[in-house]
Design a protein around this motif. Structure first.
Motif, PDB file in Angstrom:
ATOM      1  N   CYS A 120      81.138  72.588  76.331  1.00  0.00           N
ATOM      2  CA  CYS A 120      79.708  72.578  76.016  1.00  0.00           C
ATOM      3  C   CYS A 120      79.549  72.258  74.538  1.00  0.00           C
ATOM      4  O   CYS A 120      79.923  73.065  73.676  1.00  0.00           O
ATOM      5  CB  CYS A 120      79.088  73.930  76.349  1.00  0.00           C
ATOM      6  SG  CYS A 120      77.287  73.964  76.192  1.00  0.00           S
ATOM      7  N   THR A 172      80.429  72.481  85.059  1.00  0.00           N
ATOM      8  CA  THR A 172      79.432  73.545  85.049  1.00  0.00           C
ATOM      9  C   THR A 172      79.783  74.550  83.969  1.00  0.00           C
ATOM     10  O   THR A 172      80.927  75.015  83.884  1.00  0.00           O
ATOM     11  CB  THR A 172      79.368  74.256  86.408  1.00  0.00           C
ATOM     12  OG1 THR A 172      79.056  73.295  87.425  1.00  0.00           O
ATOM     13  CG2 THR A 172      78.304  75.344  86.395  1.00  0.00           C
ATOM     14  N   ASP A 185      72.499  74.763  79.741  1.00  0.00           N
ATOM     15  CA  ASP A 185      72.195  73.338  79.636  1.00  0.00           C
ATOM     16  C   ASP A 185      72.765  72.845  78.306  1.00  0.00           C
ATOM     17  O   ASP A 185      72.208  73.097  77.242  1.00  0.00           O
ATOM     18  CB  ASP A 185      70.688  73.104  79.688  1.00  0.00           C
ATOM     19  CG  ASP A 185      70.319  71.626  79.639  1.00  0.00           C
ATOM     20  OD1 ASP A 185      71.238  70.785  79.598  1.00  0.00           O
ATOM     21  OD2 ASP A 185      69.112  71.311  79.629  1.00  0.00           O
ATOM     22  N   SER A 211      72.908  69.976  77.060  1.00  0.00           N
ATOM     23  CA  SER A 211      72.252  68.825  76.448  1.00  0.00           C
ATOM     24  C   SER A 211      71.222  69.248  75.408  1.00  0.00           C
ATOM     25  O   SER A 211      70.660  68.408  74.715  1.00  0.00           O
ATOM     26  CB  SER A 211      71.569  67.976  77.528  1.00  0.00           C
ATOM     27  OG  SER A 211      70.516  68.700  78.159  1.00  0.00           O
ATOM     28  N   THR A 246      70.802  76.406  73.200  1.00  0.00           N
ATOM     29  CA  THR A 246      70.709  77.622  74.000  1.00  0.00           C
ATOM     30  C   THR A 246      69.746  78.581  73.314  1.00  0.00           C
ATOM     31  O   THR A 246      69.689  78.635  72.083  1.00  0.00           O
ATOM     32  CB  THR A 246      72.094  78.283  74.133  1.00  0.00           C
ATOM     33  OG1 THR A 246      73.026  77.320  74.656  1.00  0.00           O
ATOM     34  CG2 THR A 246      72.057  79.488  75.066  1.00  0.00           C
TER      35      THR A 246
END
Length: 307
Positions: free
Chosen positions: A25, A42, A53, A55, A58
């Motif tokens: 991530c 995931t 997510d 992209s 957070t």
């Protein structure tokens, strides 16, 4: 047939290996990622198991929860009656959407109300404390002090560099950057966001990411290095202050103001009392001296008359 099968298996492993390595991530180093299927990565947040997510940023609430997990795991035995001050560093309660719950409590049953940035805005109380709503943080003032550079930076160049940084690294639309003030070596970045659309990042999350970057504890993945440059010259940030302005005034301000006024009144009364005491003392001393002098004169007058 077996050699051909071995070659095919080797090719599959060779393809799968880099795919597994790339399953990280980029915007959250605390996310735990796994390759569910080829091409499908995931990521979930450590400690809360919420999907992440990668992209976008957070939420600050989820970040604080993930950040405190290693601290909780590494603790040794503590005395049953021992308490710790968790104001500022606490395990927050988050909504499923990632926003802070209006009421936060620590392990000692001490509770307080927070704003959308997770910052305490009321006096502390017990479990019965009522927080009727989550108050929106509309303004965030980020103040910086940078190391002095041999070459002076111009105001437009500093504003342009920081605007590009917040747009590219933190995904913040430039419309939320209300102003950038520069008076060397001080910089003030004003973020303004009345409401947060679902597709935009929250200015509180941006400020938290930026704060972690400046303090060399970046939330981004390790290969995402934090640098600020103005026309190719490094802007070395030495100090950072962040101020939050809510749409409603903090509820403990009046109590602090009342306490301050009470202290001032007490000082004034004490000063006046001491002043009056000093004046009365001086007057008494002068009166006493005058009476002594008057008695002396009377004795001198009576003495010749006796002769």
């Amino acid at each position: 047939m077996e050699p051909l099968f071995g070659v095919v298996l080797g090719l599959i492993l060779a393809v799968a290996s880099p795919a597994h390595d790339s399953c990280t991530c980029a915007t959250n180093k605390w996310a735990v990622c796994a390759q569910d299927s080829p091409g499908n990565c995931t990521c979930r947040l450590a400690g809360s198991d919420h999907p992440v997510d990668c992209s976008t940023l957070t939420s600050k609430c989820f970040l604080m929860k993930a950040e405190i997990m290693p601290l909780k795991e590494k603790r040794l035995w503590r005395p049953p009656l021992g308490i710790s001050d968790s104001d500022g560093i606490y395990n927050p309660d988050c909504e499923d959407s990632g926003v802070f719950k209006a009421k936060q409590c620590n392990q000692s049953s001490t509770c307080w109300c927070v704003n959308t940035a997770g910052v305490r805005r009321t006096e502390k109380g017990g479990r019965s404390l009522s927080c009727s709503e989550l108050v929106r943080t509309r303004w965030i003032y980020i103040e910086l002090a940078h190391r002095r550079s041999p070459s002076a930076f111009s105001v437009p160049d500093v504003a342009k560099a920081l605007t590009q940084l917040f747009e590219s690294r933190y995904k913040l639309h430039s419309k939320y950057i209300a102003a950038i003030k520069y008076d060397p070596p001080l910089i003030q970045i004003r973020l303004h966001q009345n409401k947060k659309p679902r597709w935009d990042v929250d200015i509180a999350d941006v400020a938290y990411y930026f704060e972690k970057d400046v303090n060399n504890d970046s939330v981004f993945h390790s290969n995402s290095k934090f640098t600020v440059s103005v026309n190719g010259d490094a802007l070395a940030i030495e100090k950072l202050w962040i101020y939050y302005v809510d749409e409603k005034p903090p509820e403990f301000c009046m109590r602090q103001l009342a306490a301050g006024i009470s202290a001032v009144v007490t000082v004034v009364v004490l000063t006046a009392g001491i002043g009056i005491f000093v004046l009365l003392t001086l007057r008494w001393l002068r009166t006493r001296t005058y009476k002594k002098f008057e008695c002396k004169e009377m004795r001198e007058i009576k003495a010749p008359s006796l002769e």
